[in-house]
Design a protein around this motif. Structure first.
Motif, PDB file in Angstrom:
ATOM      1  N   PHE A  18      55.489  32.949  20.473  1.00 55.43           N
ATOM      2  CA  PHE A  18      56.548  33.581  20.484  1.00 55.43           C
ATOM      3  C   PHE A  18      56.408  35.122  20.297  1.00 55.43           C
ATOM      4  N   GLU A  19      55.304  35.312  19.385  1.00 62.38           N
ATOM      5  CA  GLU A  19      55.094  36.975  19.084  1.00 62.38           C
ATOM      6  C   GLU A  19      54.717  37.570  20.704  1.00 62.38           C
ATOM      7  N   ILE A  20      53.978  36.898  21.266  1.00 61.40           N
ATOM      8  CA  ILE A  20      53.690  37.428  22.741  1.00 61.40           C
ATOM      9  C   ILE A  20      54.711  37.521  23.590  1.00 61.40           C
TER      10      ILE A  20
ATOM     11  N   ARG B  78      58.004  38.310  22.576  1.00 64.70           N
ATOM     12  CA  ARG B  78      58.915  39.026  22.243  1.00 64.70           C
ATOM     13  C   ARG B  78      58.129  40.531  22.434  1.00 64.70           C
ATOM     14  N   THR B  79      56.750  40.524  22.093  1.00 63.34           N
ATOM     15  CA  THR B  79      56.091  41.895  22.594  1.00 63.34           C
ATOM     16  C   THR B  79      56.080  42.320  23.845  1.00 63.34           C
TER      17      THR B  79
ATOM     18  N   ARG C 297      57.982  45.519  25.640  1.00 61.50           N
ATOM     19  CA  ARG C 297      57.256  46.488  26.701  1.00 61.50           C
ATOM     20  C   ARG C 297      58.045  46.557  27.873  1.00 61.50           C
TER      21      ARG C 297
ATOM     22  N   TYR D 153      56.686  47.268  20.803  1.00 56.10           N
ATOM     23  CA  TYR D 153      56.578  47.317  19.329  1.00 56.10           C
ATOM     24  C   TYR D 153      55.695  48.190  18.838  1.00 56.10           C
TER      25      TYR D 153
END
Lengths: 144, 144, 144, 144
Positions: D43-45, D47-48, D52, D58
């Protein structure tokens, strides 16, 4: 996220166990706090130790060919944890249905609650098929 | 740690491949840099992509019942990586003996080398016993 | 990797501490064993608890603005660990030079040694510059 | 978990981005599947890469002293991922309130949906206080 909160309060919750974990440097991130994904590892520790306490260690369940994958999880964060903090994980177990087990968790640092979460699990047998929650586990965890 | 450095220079190294990885927030720690243990995950990415490039993806090796556990590893750190850095992993493979495979790694951020490391692997067959490096892999990776 | 082994035997090693860690499910991989990169997290636990035992908890060192990044590490694996195994981490600390601290580790499951490794650390001050190992730490860890 | 599902369908969701990630061996567990906690890293990937794509990486937001900790998250799992699978992460962003940002995620392997989740974030400024979602981000992500 009603269910997350209500999970903690409802009457059928019968079994609770508290264990501790010390925050590792590996678990912190560049914000200086524990990375949010690591709380799900703490949840794993909570349910592992609760199951051991109940006399049903997960390692033995798995040796019989049964597995308990997570089908649903959630977490609500209230405050962060720092490196070397000694956290207290409070875990409750309950039988959700004939096919579902649920654990509710609260993690504390000193007296402050850091987060509140849950995991729901199904039972998968050796052939990969869904199985019912074993009768003796229902008896152990079941509604009182 | 002589061997670590010399591993990179010696003549028998035949195959090299470069891949990239972007630093995840999860991989940073409270110092603000990538946690040292995460470089061993980057090494895994390096050898995975090198094996794929050689037409011998590790996922297929494992489907045949063979596994390549790490028996020895080391890493020398020169500089740190930050969140969102795009790293370049350069990997070399070589056959160390009839029973040992070795990978050497260098990781760069822009032109700066961040670390240099290696992993040595043995082959384990379905019964858990040690196995020789398969002949075709020796031919692929062998000395030129 | 001579130094890795000799690090354990040499006379200057003065301080040793043993702590335990239980293998988490999150730390296992598809081979069914603990992922090799996780041993470096166990090493972190070993040195954290040794420093605490010496009355110099790393969390306090860091509060003073000093950090101890790893500059070199290595590990030799002899056997694997499984989920829920209770591991014993034996850690030794030694002052390597005016600028370098070294920890040597051995991890055991029951009486079986699983791996042997080391980490070397430098001291970095608030400005990011290299610093000498603090005098009181030299006295605590120094040659006897 | 109503909100989890409805988050995906509601009309105010304006921005969507798809990125891919290859499953690492480190992310699998002894069941042979990806460990449930690793999906939060995916999930972090997601939203990152969405941020971008929106021209608001971020890493730059953080350079200005602002941070976006996760205040709430959840995930519903439908199927597992294996080592070396190439996953597709579909991410949507929406402004939840003057103080809250939300991302919804769906992860696929081939055409099969593996899981559906969300994260909710607040804005924290340099002093650690809560901040409003910056006006330009509201304009970028806001209701259409």
């Amino acid at each position: 996220m009603r269910r997350l909160v209500s999970g903690w309060n409802e009457n059928r919750v019968a079994h609770e166990f508290t264990t501790t974990v010390r925050v590792r440097y590996a678990e912190t991130d560049a914000m200086g706090w524990v990375y949010y994904g690591c709380y799900f590892v703490y949840f794993e520790i909570g349910r592992t130790e609760l199951m051991r306490e109940l006399g049903r260690p997960y390692s033995e369940i798995e040796k019989n060919g049964t597995r308990l994958p997570v089908v649903s999880t959630g977490c609500h964060f209230l405050a962060g944890a720092r490196y070397d903090d000694l956290l207290r994980i409070v875990t409750r177990a309950s039988v959700l249905s004939a096919y579902r087990l649920r654990f509710d968790y609260r993690i504390f640092s000193s007296e402050k609650m850091l987060c509140e979460g849950f995991t729901e699990h199904c039972f998968v047998n050796q052939d990969g098929g869904l199985a019912k929650v074993p009768r003796d586990l229902v008896e152990t965890l079941g509604p009182r």
